[in-house]
Design an enzyme around this catalytic site. Structure first.
Site, mmCIF file in Angstrom:
data_model
loop_
_atom_site.group_PDB
_atom_site.id
_atom_site.type_symbol
_atom_site.label_atom_id
_atom_site.label_comp_id
_atom_site.label_asym_id
_atom_site.label_seq_id
_atom_site.Cartn_x
_atom_site.Cartn_y
_atom_site.Cartn_z
ATOM 1 N N ASN A 83 -10.741 1.301 7.221
ATOM 2 C CA ASN A 83 -10.480 0.135 8.083
ATOM 3 C C ASN A 83 -9.115 0.180 8.770
ATOM 4 O O ASN A 83 -8.954 -0.414 9.825
ATOM 5 C CB ASN A 83 -10.723 -1.189 7.328
ATOM 6 C CG ASN A 83 -9.738 -1.418 6.215
ATOM 7 O OD1 ASN A 83 -9.201 -0.474 5.641
ATOM 8 N ND2 ASN A 83 -9.500 -2.672 5.887
ATOM 9 N N GLU A 134 -4.749 -0.507 -4.464
ATOM 10 C CA GLU A 134 -4.806 -1.586 -3.462
ATOM 11 C C GLU A 134 -6.280 -1.842 -3.211
ATOM 12 O O GLU A 134 -6.948 -1.048 -2.531
ATOM 13 C CB GLU A 134 -4.093 -1.149 -2.179
ATOM 14 C CG GLU A 134 -2.605 -0.864 -2.350
ATOM 15 C CD GLU A 134 -1.777 -2.131 -2.546
ATOM 16 O OE1 GLU A 134 -2.295 -3.237 -2.343
ATOM 17 O OE2 GLU A 134 -0.602 -1.992 -2.934
ATOM 18 N N CYS A 147 -8.714 -6.211 4.392
ATOM 19 C CA CYS A 147 -8.674 -6.726 3.015
ATOM 20 C C CYS A 147 -8.003 -8.088 2.958
ATOM 21 O O CYS A 147 -8.276 -8.885 2.079
ATOM 22 C CB CYS A 147 -7.937 -5.737 2.122
ATOM 23 S SG CYS A 147 -6.306 -5.322 2.758
ATOM 24 N N GLU A 159 2.943 -1.813 -2.154
ATOM 25 C CA GLU A 159 3.315 -0.824 -1.141
ATOM 26 C C GLU A 159 4.275 -1.492 -0.165
ATOM 27 O O GLU A 159 4.088 -2.656 0.205
ATOM 28 C CB GLU A 159 2.063 -0.307 -0.420
ATOM 29 C CG GLU A 159 1.186 0.491 -1.387
ATOM 30 C CD GLU A 159 0.022 1.208 -0.718
ATOM 31 O OE1 GLU A 159 -0.585 0.632 0.184
ATOM 32 O OE2 GLU A 159 -0.273 2.342 -1.128
#
Ligand code: NAP
Length: 495
Positions: free
Chosen positions: A168, A267, A301, A475
């Site tokens: 994505n 993640e 997300c 991150e």
């Protein structure tokens, strides 16, 4: 339609992005797979095959680990300033090539050009930010409480890293891992998603041009990620696994990594609530909802997956959102006018269709959109649903598409209950003019990231990540991102 290697077709015009090969990138060499296998890459706006990339084998994976191991000593001993300058050059080259990279992302992922440009800018920022961080890695020095010795803590690169990324954000999810890993002094093997390997290849060519030494970054494309990842994690030289993708796959890979006690950053999926209180600025909330819902046509997300609106502002918000969603221009991402591109696959469209039908069967009203668009490509129209039951499947699963489900609420306590009624905890959004309430609700919501009167929170300078089933680790951010790729070494000294 089968086009030869290296050739891309854009709309009706022949369009070729040359200057970088689409092969495996191992030890600085562009290679076919050891058995000659290929994976086809599809344009989601037409369903046509636009390119093919090598389908890596176990032998190729072993070669990639070998190349990363060979390059490890040289890279960890490279001066931080030199590493920083190389990362800075990666940033500059990405900015120079941003239009080509954005077109490539739109072509293989389908996202609208404006989203693709935004992604390239965001992805490049990870190099700039980590170029700055690379020269600021410090240690600790102190006296033991007993007074018998000094405590020295040195932060060292963790070792070889296996990085696995989703489709994505084909550029940003890769640079969000590669840039801090390289800043920390690690070498890496990237396994990009099968749907979007071309961007990863284009970036690998750019790293090499920026001066990243051979073997420091290796790229493997494969249709069998399970066996290849398992084999790489089983190699004792691999010390880090960093994954971005779905919670289901992430869970299985955590179990795999546990066999070898490897440090993991995960993640994973999200199910973000978007809460609008009666006292919100209506237009600001609508602007924010359009970004939080429609960036990447909902394939994010952090996408607003459940929209909770307080009774007093509910009707005006639902009406405003429907008007804005219905006005979006749908089309191939590569077309300049497109605002909502196709979904990544037919399977993704089928999932959205199932979720919308389930919500409607449970009493939701369709305010716009609501059914699959027929024809070539994988399109689902921008859709707004109201009166969505908290029991609907879409309240518990990621929609990952352009569907905005609205549920009415009465009190602050009810909004918090709704928001936390999920196994996920990645992002959440709140709109209120009362900042004290905003901060109070933000502290109650179980999520790693909160947008308070903002529909976008991703920033390389801030720690990105989730709680609950949305993952482990962070991150970006000051020290957070790099720390995931470093190990503390404590030295007790007496002198
Ligand atoms: P996915 O199906 O979990 O795939 C992610 C990556 O894992 C791909 O490279 C995939 O390769 C690989 N993979 C699949 N099965 C594997 C296995 N058994 N072993 C090793 N690797 C395997 O997720 P996706 O559909 O690409 O991405 C969407 C998901 O990612 C959503 O859940 C979204 O929320 C999440 N996401 C999270 C974040 C975050 O920062 N939290 C950011 C973006 C996306 P193939 O492509 O070859 O299958």
């Amino acid at each position: 339609m089968n086009l030869p290697y290296n050739a891309f077709q854009l709309d009706q015009d022949p369009y070729e992005v040359r200057g970088f090969p689409h092969r495996l990138y191992i030890g600085g060499q562009w290679l076919p797979s050891s058995d000659g296998g290929l994976i086809e890459v599809t344009d989601p706006s037409s369903g046509a095959v636009i390119a093919a990339v090598p389908d890596a084998t176990l032998e190729d994976a072993a070669a990639a680990v070998e190349a990363a191991a060979k390059a490890a000593k040289g890279w960890r001993e490279t001066a931080p300033r030199k590493r920083s300058e190389i990362l800075r050059r990666c940033f500059e080259l990405m900015v120079e090539r941003s239009e080509t990279l954005a077109m490539l992302i739109s072509l293989e992922n389908g996202k609208a050009q404006r989203d693709a440009r935004g992604e390239v800018a965001y992805a490049a920022e990870f190099f700039r930010w980590n170029a700055e961080e690379a020269v600021r890695i410090t240690g600790e020095f102190g006296t033991a409480p007993s007074g018998t010795n000094r405590i020295v803590v040195d932060y060292q690169p963790i070792g070889i890293c296996v990085l696995v990324t989703p489709w994505n954000f084909p550029a940003a999810m890769a640079t969000r891992k590669i840039a801090p890993a390289l800043a920390a002094g690690c070498t890496v093997i990237l396994k990009p998603a099968s749907e979007t390997p071309l961007t990863a290849d284009a970036l690998a060519a750019l790293y090499s041009e920026a001066g990243v030494p051979d073997g420091v970054v290796n790229v493997l494309t494969t249709s069998t990620p399970g066996p290849l990842t398992s084999a790489m994690l089983a190699d004792p030289r691999v010390r880090k696994f960093s994954f971005t993708g779905s919670t289901g796959i992430g869970r299985a890979l955590l179990a795999e990594a546990a066999k070898h006690v490897i440090s993991c950053s995960m993640e994973l999926g999200g199910n973000a609530p978007f809460i609008v209180f009666d006292d919100a600025d209506l237009n600001a909330a609508l602007d924010g909802a359009m970004i939080a819902k429609m960036r990447n046509a909902g394939e994010a997300c952090t996408a607003a997956n459940r929209i909770y609106v307080q009774s007093g502002i509910h009707d005006a918000f639902a009406d405003g959102l429907s008007r804005r969603m219905a006005a979006l221009k749908i089309g191939a991402g590569t077309r300049a006018e497109t605002e909502c591109g196709p979904m990544i696959t037919r399977k993704a469209v089928d999932k959205i269709d199932r979720l919308v039908k389930d919500a409607v069967n449970r009493g939701a009203k369709v305010l716009c959109g609501g059914s699959v668009l027929e024809g070539d490509g994988f399109f689902y129209p921008p859709t707004v649903l109201s009166e969505v039951s908290p029991d609907a499947d879409m309240a518990h699963e990621e929609i990952f598409g352009p569907v905005a489900p609205i549920t009415r609420f009465e009190s602050e306590a009810q909004a918090i209950l709704h928001a936390n009624n999920t196994e996920y905890g990645l992002a959440a959004y709140l709109y209120t003019r009362d900042v004290a309430r905003g901060m109070r609700v933000a502290s109650e919501i179980e999520a790693g990231m909160i947008g308070l009167n903002r529909g976008l929170m991703s920033d390389p300078a801030a720690p990105f990540g989730g709680v609950k089933q949305s993952g482990l680790g962070r991150e970006g951010g000051q020290h957070h991102g790099i720390a995931e790729f470093m190990e503390a070494k404590y030295i007790a000294v007496t002198f």
